[in-house]
Design an enzyme around this catalytic site. Structure first.
Site, PDB file in Angstrom:
ATOM      1  N   ASP A 276      38.726  38.010  28.500  1.00  0.00           N
ATOM      2  CA  ASP A 276      39.945  37.719  29.262  1.00  0.00           C
ATOM      3  C   ASP A 276      41.097  38.422  28.546  1.00  0.00           C
ATOM      4  OD1 ASP A 276      42.128  36.706  30.574  1.00  0.00           O
ATOM      5  OD2 ASP A 276      41.742  34.609  30.075  1.00  0.00           O
ATOM      6  N   ASP A 422      45.174  28.738  43.920  1.00  0.00           N
ATOM      7  CA  ASP A 422      44.872  28.921  42.499  1.00  0.00           C
ATOM      8  C   ASP A 422      44.824  27.551  41.804  1.00  0.00           C
ATOM      9  OD1 ASP A 422      44.623  30.102  39.927  1.00  0.00           O
ATOM     10  OD2 ASP A 422      45.770  31.849  40.568  1.00  0.00           O
ATOM     11  N   ASP A 535      37.115  32.061  38.374  1.00  0.00           N
ATOM     12  CA  ASP A 535      37.944  32.823  37.443  1.00  0.00           C
ATOM     13  C   ASP A 535      37.560  32.388  36.024  1.00  0.00           C
ATOM     14  OD1 ASP A 535      39.926  34.445  36.453  1.00  0.00           O
ATOM     15  OD2 ASP A 535      41.591  33.352  37.368  1.00  0.00           O
ATOM     16  N   ARG A 594      35.513  36.995  38.349  1.00  0.00           N
ATOM     17  CA  ARG A 594      36.199  37.960  37.499  1.00  0.00           C
ATOM     18  C   ARG A 594      35.231  38.566  36.486  1.00  0.00           C
ATOM     19  NH1 ARG A 594      41.551  36.260  34.266  1.00  0.00           N
ATOM     20  NH2 ARG A 594      40.038  35.412  32.799  1.00  0.00           N
ATOM     21  N   ASP A 610      43.542  40.673  35.889  1.00  0.00           N
ATOM     22  CA  ASP A 610      44.990  40.480  35.846  1.00  0.00           C
ATOM     23  C   ASP A 610      45.728  41.787  35.570  1.00  0.00           C
ATOM     24  OD1 ASP A 610      44.282  37.919  36.323  1.00  0.00           O
ATOM     25  OD2 ASP A 610      44.647  37.205  34.287  1.00  0.00           O
ATOM     26  N   HIS A 668      47.715  39.268  45.428  1.00  0.00           N
ATOM     27  CA  HIS A 668      47.770  38.142  44.498  1.00  0.00           C
ATOM     28  C   HIS A 668      48.972  38.340  43.585  1.00  0.00           C
ATOM     29  CE1 HIS A 668      46.597  34.787  42.161  1.00  0.00           C
ATOM     30  NE2 HIS A 668      45.924  35.406  41.218  1.00  0.00           N
TER      31      HIS A 668
END
Lengths: 935, 493
Positions: A276, A422, A535, A594, A610, A668
Site C-alpha cells: 500500500d 467507501d 481494498d 487493489r 491511489d 474516484h
C-alpha cells in the site's frame, strides 16, 4: 547517486544513510525497501555472472512419459537439488527446481493454476557425458540439458530461443539449521549464504562473528524498527534467463512505469511485493499494490513468456547488451556486420519457495495469451453493467447524498451504472454493516437505485475491527480464522478501524465462511444490486513493516513471507465466491480489488490504486493497464480525475476522455478533495463529459464482445499495438496510444493545453477511419491531429465491423433491448469482419445453458452477412438492426435484404464526401441469419 | 402562448367535464400539433429535410433535431411530451421512453417496455397543490413578517442614525480639543513627527474607506428616498422629481436626461443603482437635507491619531463611530490583530456608553435591499445532529461543536452574499474557518429559503471541509403572486 556510492561501504552505514536521506527528501520512498535493504536481494545481487557451481548428475535421469527428473549438485556445498522438466500441452515447458531433501517442505503456491497442466510426452533424442537432448514435441524444438555447469537451452531449429542458467546465476539457499543453535554439522551444511562460489569468501568471514551474521540478515533483519525474526534463516532462490534476439520485454506488473521494461543495471530491480504505497511515484521500479510474475519477450519473429510462480517477495533484474547503444551505434553494428546479436538477460530472485517456471513459447502474441490463460485462467466475464460508468467518491456521505448524486445524473442526462460507497458507509469501519445514522435504510437506498436500474458497490476490506461486539470479529475469533503472529497469537495491526485482525484467507474453510457472509440474510441491508470492492488487501497494515504484514506472521504452518503476494487474490476470490453463492450460482459477481496476483483475472476487476490528480498519472494509466492486460488482467482502470488532490477542469475532462476508452471506467476521489461530479464544472464541461460517457455506452456491445473473447481466449481487451502488429518495430515502444480489441485505436490526450497530437496508425496498406468524422487515413503513418478540448482521437480499423447501440440511456440495463447500428469500416479490398455477442448481461446462463447469441458479421463481395457462430446456442433478443453504416463504400444502385428466402429493398443514403453509405432501418432481429446485398 | 394554451385547455376541461384526447402523434405537445399533419409530408422542425408522414414515429431517426420521433427513443436528442393530466405536463428526453422506468406520472412513456407503471398524476397533483398551498401560506405570512422586519430595521436605523449624528457632534468637539492639544504636543514632540508620518498613510486609507462607506450609506439612503413607491426599484419618474440633477442645467430635467443618468434603463435596483449614483451624487440633494437644510456631514477628521494603538479614546468623551468600520482596517497588515483588539475595546466601550442595544458596526453590513436581514444580526441559531451542534450567527460566523464535549470548530466567518445573479440574498458565504489537515480552510454556504420561522433546517458536508447549511427566514419571502395564478386543477385535454 550519493546513496548508491555510499551503499557499498557496508550495510550498517546504508541503514543510517537511507534513514537520514529518506526523512530528508522522500518520506514515502523511505518507507519501502530498496534491494540493498532487503537482505536476500542484496545477497543475491552480489552474485556475479560466471561459473555456476551447479552440475547436472546425468546418471540420475528418470524419464516417465511426460516428466523428466534429474538431480543437480552444488559442487561447493554438495547440496542436491531436484530438477523436474515437463512438456506442457500448448507449447510450454515447465521447469521446477527444489531441494532434493529439504529440511522441511518448501512452499509451493497453490490455487493459482486452474488445474494441473496437461503434459505431452518428452523423449530423449541423444545423451552423452556432457548433456541430454530432448525433443519438445512435433516441432523442431529441442531442450538441451548441459551438465557442467548445469544449463538449459530451448532451441528451435538452429536458433536458441531461451537459455536458463546461462549466466550461472542459479542460486538456491537450502534450508539448514542455525549454526549457533546446533552442534557443528558437516562442512557442507554450514554455508549460510547464497550457494555461489563467489560468495564463499564472504561467507567464511561471516561465520567468524555473530555480529556480522546479524547484519547480513540471514537469521534476522530489521527495517525501520521492524524486526523480521526469520526462524528458517536464508531461503532465497534465483535463476537467470537469456533471450537471444530479444530487445523488448514487458509485463511483471504492477509498476508505475513505461510499457517496455527498462534495464535495471545501476538501479534497483523491478520489485514484486504487494504494498500500500502512499502517493506513489512515477517511472520507477518500486513495488505497488499487486504482483504478476509474468514477463513477455517480443521480437518480430516471436513472442514468448516466462511465468515465475512464486508468491514471496520477488525482484527482477533486466539487462541488455544493446540497451546502452545509440541508434547510430546499432546502425554501425549493422553496417559492420557486428556478430553480436541483441540479447536480453533476465534474473528472477525470490525470498523463499521453490523455482517453478513456465516457459511459454508462443510463437504469436495470441499464442502466449492462450498459453498463459491455459495455466491461470482467463478474465472473468463481467456483468455488462460493470462495463458502464462507475461513480465513486470517498465518501458519499449518507443516503440523501447518494440520492441527490443519482438524481444529478438524470438531471444532467448522464448515464451511469454504479454508485460506490467507501469505508465511511460502515458502522465504525466494521465491514458488512451500515452506519446507523448515515445509512440507516440501506435497502431503501438500494431499492431506489434498482428502480432506476442502477447498482451499488460497497467496500469490504479484509482488516477486521477487534471488537467483541462485532459479529464478524467474534465469529472469526471463535473459528480461529485469524492470521497468527510469530508467537501463535492472533496477529493484530492498525488499519482504518483502529486495531484490526486479518482473516487468514489462505484457509479454504475461512474463504468458505467469508463467502457465506455475503448471503442476503447474513449481510444485512444487502440486495442483489449491491456489489463489492476489496481494498487494502495487500494487506495494508499501517503500523507494519512497509505498511504491510510482518513476514514472520503465520498462516497455519506457513510464514506470511511465503504467501504475501497471493493474500489479495484470496480475498477477492472469497468475495467473488460469496456473490456467486448468494444468488444460488446464477448471477455473475462483480468485485474490484487493489491487490492481485497471477490468476486474479478470474475474480473480477483491478484498479491502479491511489493515484493523483496530475497529468503524469493520467499518462501512466495507459502503460499500467496495458502491462496488466498482457498478463491476463483485462479489467483494469485508473481512478478518473486522480485520487489525491484536485484536478484542473481540463485534466478532469481529459481523464474522462481517456477513461471512457479504458476497460474499467470509474471516477474516484479522496475524502479531502472538493466535489467533482461531472456537472460541477460549468455547462460546457458537463457537456464534454456527458459526450464521452455517452460514447462509452454506445460502444458497450463492442466492449462486451471483447470481454467475452477475453474470457474465452485470454486475448487482452486493451492492448499494445504490437500485439496486433507484431512485425512493426515502431509499435514496440508505443504506450501513449493503444488498441481496444483489434479494431479501435485510441490516442488519448494526456498533455495539458494540447493543441495537437501525433498518432501512429499501424499497418502498411491498411486504412483507419476517424470514428467521429469518418475521415479515412492510411496506415503505417504518423498522423498529426489538431485537437480541441472536445477531441478524443479514436480510429476504427478498415476491415472491421463494430456493433454499437447509439440510443444511449441512463444505464446499461435500460439499453438492453435497444437496436444495434453496425459500423462497417471497409478495408482497401472492400472487406470487413466483426462479431456480435448478446446474452442476458448478468447471469451465468451463457455458460450453464448456452443462452447467448454469437454472430459473425462479414462484408465481402458487396454483401454483408450475419452468420451464426454458435448454432447450438439459444437466446432470444428483441434487439434488431436499426442502421448500417458502411465507411469507405461506393454508391450502390440498390440495396436488398435477403432473409428467409425473401428479398426486400432497403432504403439508403450515400454521403459522397466521406464515402459513407447508410442503410436505413433494415430491421432484422440481431439474432437472425441475413444478408444485405449492395447492387 | 403557453398561458393562452393553458387557459384554453382549462376551458375545455370545465365545459366538457371529461378529458378528451386530441389526436396527434405520440409525444407531441398540443402546441406543436399543427406541425404534424397526418398524411402530409413532415418537415423536420429545424427545416433540415422533409420526409413522408409514415416516417414520423417509425422508430428510426431521420431528423437531425429529433423532431420526427417525438414518441420513440430513436433520436439521441429528441424529447417526449407527457400530458400528465391531473398534474403538470412535462418533456422528458427520448432516451427515457420505454426504458423500463416510469418517468411520466400518466405512464405514457412506458408503452412498450413491460414496465408496470401506475398513473400517479392525480395524487401528485393533489400533493403538489397541497404543497403549493402550504408554500403560498408560508410565503404570505412570511412576507408579512418581512414587512415588519423591514419596518423595524428602518426604525432601528433611524434611531442609530440619530445617535450617530449625536456622536459626530461629540466627535467634532473632541476633535477641536484634540486639535488644540495637538498644537501643544507638536511643538513639544517634534522628533516624533517622522514616525507619525508613517501612520499618516494608513490613516488616509482608513479615511478613504470611511468615506467610501459613507458614500455607500448615502447611496442607500438616496435609493430609499428615491424609491417613492418602495418597490425596490428607482424608476425614471422617481428620479425625475429631483430637478437638481439636471445635467445641462436648463432648469428642466427631461425624461431623456434622466434615462441618460440611469444608463438607459427604465428602472434600477439597489445593485445597479451604484452606477447611477456616481452620475448623480455630486448634485443630489437629500430630501431631508433639502427640507431641513441641515449642513452636510461633519468634516472628516484631518488629524491622524497620535498612536495607532490607542485610537482617540478619551475617557471623558464618546469615541469616533468610524472606528467601528472594522473591515477596512485589514489594510494595515502590521497591526491587524492589534487593531481588531482595539476595535473590540472600542466597541465594548461604545456599548457601555450607549447601551447594549446599539451596535454601530451593523451599519457597514449589507442587510438586504430593505434591510430585512437586520434582525439576524447578533443572533445565533443552532441545529443539533447526531454528532454535532451547529451554530449559525448570521453576519458573524458558523461553528460546529461535538455534542458530547470537545472544542468548537470555526466553519467560517461572514464573507459575502453569494446567491445567483438575480437574487444574491439567497445564499450566504462564510469563509476562512479553521484549516483542515492537509486541506483547505473550512467554509460554509448557507442557503436561505422562505419560512415563517428563522431556523437552521439542515447541515451537511458535501466536500471535505465545505459545509452546506439550509436556513429558513421570512426575510427572503417574496411578495406572494396572485393566488389565482397558481395552477389548480387544470387538465390538459
Amino acid at each position: 547517486m550519493a546513496v548508491i556510492s555510499i551503499e557499498r561501504m557496508g550495510l550498517l552505514s546504508v541503514f543510517c544513510v537511507c534513514l537520514f536521506f529518506s526523512s530528508a527528501f522522500a518520506v514515502d520512498r523511505g518507507n519501502f525497501k530498496t534491494c540493498d535493504q532487503s537482505s536476500f536481494c542484496k545477497r543475491q545481487r552480489a552474485l556475479k555472472p560466471g561459473q555456476s557451481p551447479y552440475r547436472a548428475l546425468l546418471e540420475t535421469l528418470e524419464l516417465s512419459d511426460s516428466r523428466l527428473t534429474l538431480q543437480l549438485i552444488n559442487d561447493n556445498n554438495k547440496v542436491h537439488l531436484l530438477l523436474e522438466l515437463y512438456r506442457l500441452q500448448g507449447n510450454m515447458t515447465r521447469v521446477k527446481i527444489n531441494e532434493l531433501k529439504p529440511l522441511k517442505p518448501r512452499f509451493e503456491v497453490p490455487d493459482v493454476l486452474i488445474a494441473e497442466p496437461p503434459t505431452e510426452p518428452l523423449s530423449v533424442l541423444s545423451k552423452d557425458d556432457n548433456g541430454i537432448v530432448l525433443s519438445l514435441g512435433a516441432e523442431s524444438q529441442r531442450l538441451i540439458v548441459s551438465a557442467r555447469p548445469f544449463r538449459l537451452d530451448i532451441m528451435e531449429g538452429p536458433e536458441v530461443l531461451l537459455s536458463l542458467n546461462s549466466r550461472g546465476l542459479l542460486a538456491f539457499e537450502h534450508l539448514h539449521l542455525r549454526k549457533d543453535t546446533q552442534a557443528q554439522p558437516d562442512g557442507a551444511e554450514v554455508k549460510e549464504s547464497v550457494d555461489g562460489d563467489q560468495q564463499q569468501d564472504e561467507v567464511e568471514k561471516d561465520e567468524d562473528g555473530e555480529g556480522d551474521k546479524e547484519q547480513d540478515g540471514l537469521w534476522e533483519e530489521t527495517f525501520k524498527s521492524h524486526t523480521d525474526t526469520k526462524p528458517n534463516g536464508p531461503t532465497s532462490i534465483s535463476l537467470d534467463f537469456s533471450l537471444p534476439g530479444v530487445e523488448h520485454v514487458y509485463g511483471i506488473p504492477e509498476h508505475a512505469d513505461d510499457l517496455k521494461l527498462k534495464t535495471t543495471d545501476g538501479g534497483d530491480p523491478y520489485r514484486l511485493y504487494n504494498l500500500d504505497v502512499f502517493q506513489y511515484e512515477l517511472y520507477n521500479p518500486m513495488a505497488l499494490y499487486g504482483s504478476i510474475p509474468v514477463m513477455l519477450a517480443h521480437n518480430t519473429q516471436r513472442t514468448m513468456g516466462i511465468f515465475w510462480l512464486n508468491a514471496a517477495e520477488t525482484w527482477v533484474d533486466i539487462s541488455s547488451n544493446t540497451a546502452g547503444k545509440t541508434v547510430f551505434g546499432k546502425m554501425l553494428d549493422f553496417v559492420q556486420g557486428s556478430s553480436e546479436k541483441p540479447q536480453t538477460d533476465i534474473r528472477w530472485i525470490s525470498e523463499s519457495g521453490i523455482i517453478d517456471v513456465f516457459i511459454m513459447l508462443g510463437p504469436k502474441p495470441s499464442d502466449v495469451f492462450s498459453q498463459y490463460a491455459s495455466l491461470t485462467g482467463t478474465q472473468s466475464f463481467p456483468p455488462l453493467a460493470s462495463l458502464g460508468y462507475h461513480q465513486c467518491r470517498w465518501n458519499y456521505n449518507d443516503q440523501e447524498d447518494v440520492k441527490s448524486v443519482d438524481q444529478g445524473f438524470d438531471q444532467h442526462d448522464i448515464p451511469y451504472d454504479f454508485i460506490w460507497l467507501d469505508i465511511e458507509h460502515a458502522d465504525g469501519k466494521r465491514y458488512f454493516t451500515w452506519d446507523p445514522h448515515k445509512f440507516s435504510q440501506p435497502k431503501e437506498m438500494l431499492q431506489g437505485l434498482m428502480d432506476k436500474r442502477r447498482k451499488m458497490v460497497a467496500i469490504v476490506d479484509p482488516h477486521i475491527k477487534v471488537d467483541s461486539g462485532y459479529k464478524i470479529h467474534s465469529e472469526i475469533t471463535s473459528k480461529d480464522f485469524y492470521v497468527k503472529n510469530k508467537d501463535g497469537r492472533n496477529y493484530e495491526g492498525w488499519c482504518w478501524p483502529g486495531n484490526s485482525g486479518y482473516p487468514d484467507f489462505t484457509i479454504p474453510e475461512m474463504r468458505a465462511w467469508w463467502a457465506s457472509m455475503f448471503a442476503y440474510d447474513q449481510y444485512e441491508g444487502s440486495m442483489e444490486n449491491l456489489f463489492t470492492w476489496n481494498d487494502m488487501n495487500e494487506p495494508s497494515v499501517f503500523n507494519g513493516p512497509e505498511v504491510t504484514m510482518h513476514k514472520d506472521a503465520l498462516h497455519g504452518k506457513w510464514e506470511h513471507r511465503e504467501i504475501h503476494n497471493i493474500y489479495g487474490l484470496y480475498v477477492q476470490m472469497a468475495t467473488a465466491e460469496g456473490q456467486i453463492q448468494r444468488s444460488g450460482g446464477v448471477e455473475r459477481p462483480f468485485v474490484l480489488t487493489r491487490a492481485f496476483f497471477a490468476g486474479s483475472q478470474r475474480f473480477g476487476a483491478v484498479w491502479t490504486g491511489d493515484n493523483a490528480a496530475e497529468w503524469g498519472h493520467l499518462k501512466i494509466s495507459i502503460p499500467m493497464c496495458l502491462s496488466l492486460g498482457l498478463v491476463g488482467v483485462s479489467f483494469c482502470g485508473a481512478d478518473i480525475g486522480g485520487f489525491f488532490k484536485n484536478p484542473s477542469t481540463e485534466l478532469l475532462v481529459r481523464w474522462y476522455q481517456t477513461g471512457a476508452y479504458q476497460p474499467f471506467f470509474r471516477a474516484h476521489a479522496h475524502l479531502d478533495t472538493t466535489r467533482r461530479e461531472p456537472w460541477l464544472f460549468g455547462p460546457e464541461n458537463t457537456a464534454l463529459i456527458r459526450e464521452v460517457i455517452r460514447q462509452r455506452y454506445a460502444l458497450l456491445p463492442y466492449w462486451y464482445q471483447l470481454f467475452f473473447q477475453a474470457y474465452r481466449t485470454g486475448m487482452p481487451v486493451m492492448r499494445p499495438l504490437w500485439v496486433d502488429y507484431p512485425k512493426d518495430t515502431v509499435t514496440f515502444t508505443i504506450d501513449d496510444e493503444f488498441l481496444i480489441g483489434s479494431d479501435l485505436l485510441v490516442h488519448p490526450i494526456t498533455e495539458e493545453g494540447s493543441r495537437g497530437v501525433t498518432a501512429y496508425l499501424p499497418g502498411a496498406g491498411e486504412v483507419w477511419y476517424d470514428v467521429h468524422t469518418f475521415q479515412k487515413h492510411n496506415g503505417a503513418q504518423n498522423l498529426y491531429i489538431p485537437v480541441t478540448l472536445s477531441s478524443i482521437p479514436v480510429f476504427q480499423r478498415g476491415g472491421s465491423i463494430i456493433p454499437r447501440k447509439d440510443r444511449v440511456r441512463r444505464s446499461s440495463a435500460c439499453m438492453e433491448n435497444d437496436p444495434y447500428t453496425l459500423y462497417v469500416a471497409l478495408s482497401p479490398k472492400k472487406f470487413a469482419r466483426g462479431k456480435l455477442y448478446i446474452d442476458d448481461g448478468h447471469s451465468f446462463n451463457y455458460d450453464t445453458k448456452k443462452e447467448f447469441i454469437h454472430r459473425s458479421l462479414t462484408f465481402a463481395n458487396n454483401a454483408l452477412t450475419s452468420s451464426n457462430l454458435c448454432p447450438d446456442c439459444n437466446f432470444l433478443t428483441s434487439s434488431w438492426i436499426e442502421k448500417v453504416l458502411i465507411l469507405g463504400a461506393s454508391k450502390p444502385s440498390k440495396v436488398v435484404l435477403k432473409m428467409d428466402g425473401k428479398e426486400t429493398p432497403v432504403d439508403f443514403e450515400f454521403d459522397s464526401s466521406m464515402s459513407v453509405l447508410t442503410l436505413r432501418k433494415p430491421g432484422m432481429n440481431a439474432g437472425d441469419d441475413w444478408t444485405l446485398l449492395l447492387q | 402562448m403557453t398561458c393562452l394554451h393553458l387557459l384554453l385547455t382549462l376551458v375545455f376541461a370545465v365545459s366538457l367535464g371529461t378529458p378528451v384526447e386530441i389526436q396527434r402523434p405520440r409525444g407531441v405537445p398540443l402546441t406543436k400539433k399543427p406541425f404534424y399533419e397526418e398524411n402530409k409530408p413532415f418537415t423536420c422542425l429545424d427545416g433540415s429535410r422533409t420526409i413522408p408522414f409514415d416516417r414520423v414515429n417509425d422508430d428510426y431517426c431521420d431528423c437531425k433535431d429529433g423532431s420526427d420521433e417525438p414518441g420513440t427513443a430513436a433520436c439521441p436528442n429528441g424529447s417526449f411530451h407527457c400530458t400528465n393530466a391531473g398534474y403538470r405536463p412535462m418533456f422528458i428526453p427520448s432516451s427515457r421512453i420505454n426504458d423500463g422506468i416510469c418517468d411520466c406520472c400518466d405512464t405514457t412513456d412506458e408503452y412498450n417496455s413491460g414496465a408496470k407503471c401506475e398513473n400517479t398524476c392525480k395524487e401528485l397533483g393533489l400533493k403538489e397543490r397541497d404543497v403549493l398551498q402550504k408554500m403560498a401560506e408560508i410565503t404570505k405570512e412570511g412576507f408579512l413578517l418581512k414587512q415588519q422586519l423591514i419596518e423595524e430595521a428602518k426604525k432601528g436605523r433611524e434611531e442609530k442614525q440619530g445617535k450617530v449624528t449625536d456622536m459626530q457632534e461629540n466627535k467634532k468637539q473632541l476633535e477641536e480639543k484634540v486639535e488644540a492639544l495637538r498644537t501643544v504636543k507638536e511643538t513639544a514632540e517634534q522628533p516624533e513627527k517622522e514616525a507619525k508620518e508613517r501612520h499618516l498613510k494608513a490613516w488616509e486609507e482608513q479615511k478613504a474607506a470611511i468615506r467610501l462607506e459613507k458614500d455607500k450609506a448615502k447611496m442607500a439612503e438616496a435609493f430609499l428616498e428615491l424609491d417613492d413607491n418602495a418597490d425596490g426599484f428607482v424608476s425614471v419618474s422617481e428620479l425625475q422629481s429631483h430637478a437638481e440633477l439636471d445635467p445641462d442645467a436648463d432648469g428642466t430635467l427631461t425624461e431623456t436626461e434622466v434615462q441618460g443618468l440611469m444608463g438607459g434603463a427604465a428602472q434600477v435596483d439597489t445593485s445597479t443603482f451604484e452606477s447611477v449614483w456616481t452620475n448623480i451624487k455630486d448634485k443630489y440633494h437629500s430630501e431631508v437635507s433639502r427640507e431641513e437644510s441641515q449642513p452636510e456631514e461633519p468634516a472628516p477628521v484631518e488629524t491622524p491619531p497620535e498612536e495607532v494603538k490607542e485610537p482617540v479614546v478619551d475617557n471623558d468623551s464618546e469615541p469616533f463611530p468610524e472606528d467601528d468600520i472594522s473591515e477596512e482596517e485589514d489594510e494595515d497588515e502590521d497591526d491587524e490583530d492589534d487593531y481588531h483588539e482595539d476595535d473590540d475595546k472600542v466597541r465594548v466601550y461604545i456599548t457601555q456608553k450607549t447601551g447594549a442595544s446599539i451596535n454601530f458596526s451593523d451599519l457597514s453590513f449589507d442587510f438586504g435591499p430593505d434591510a430585512e436581514f437586520t434582525y439576524l444580526y447578533s443572533q445565533c441559531y443552532e441545529l443539533t445532529t447526531s454528532e454535532y451542534i451547529y451554530r449559525l450567527c448570521p453576519f458573524n460566523r458558523v461553528s460546529q461543536k461535538p455534542k458530547y464535549g470537545g472544542s468548537e470548530t470555526n466553519l467560517g466567518t461572514w464573507g459575502s452574499w453569494s446567491g445567483p445573479e438575480n437574487n444574491k440574498y439567497l445564499v450566504m458565504k462564510y469563509e476562512h474557518g479553521t484549516g483542515c489537515w492537509q486541506g483547505p480552510n473550512r467554509s460554509t454556504t448557507v442557503k436561505l429559503t422562505c419560512g415563517k420561522e428563522t431556523v437552521v433546517t439542515s447541515t451537511s458536508e458535501p466536500s471535505r471541509c465545505e459545509y452546506l447549511m439550509e436556513f429558513t427566514t421570512p426575510a427572503v419571502c417574496q411578495e406572494p403572486a396572485n393566488m389565482d395564478l397558481l395552477p389548480h386543477g387544470h387538465e390538459e385535454l
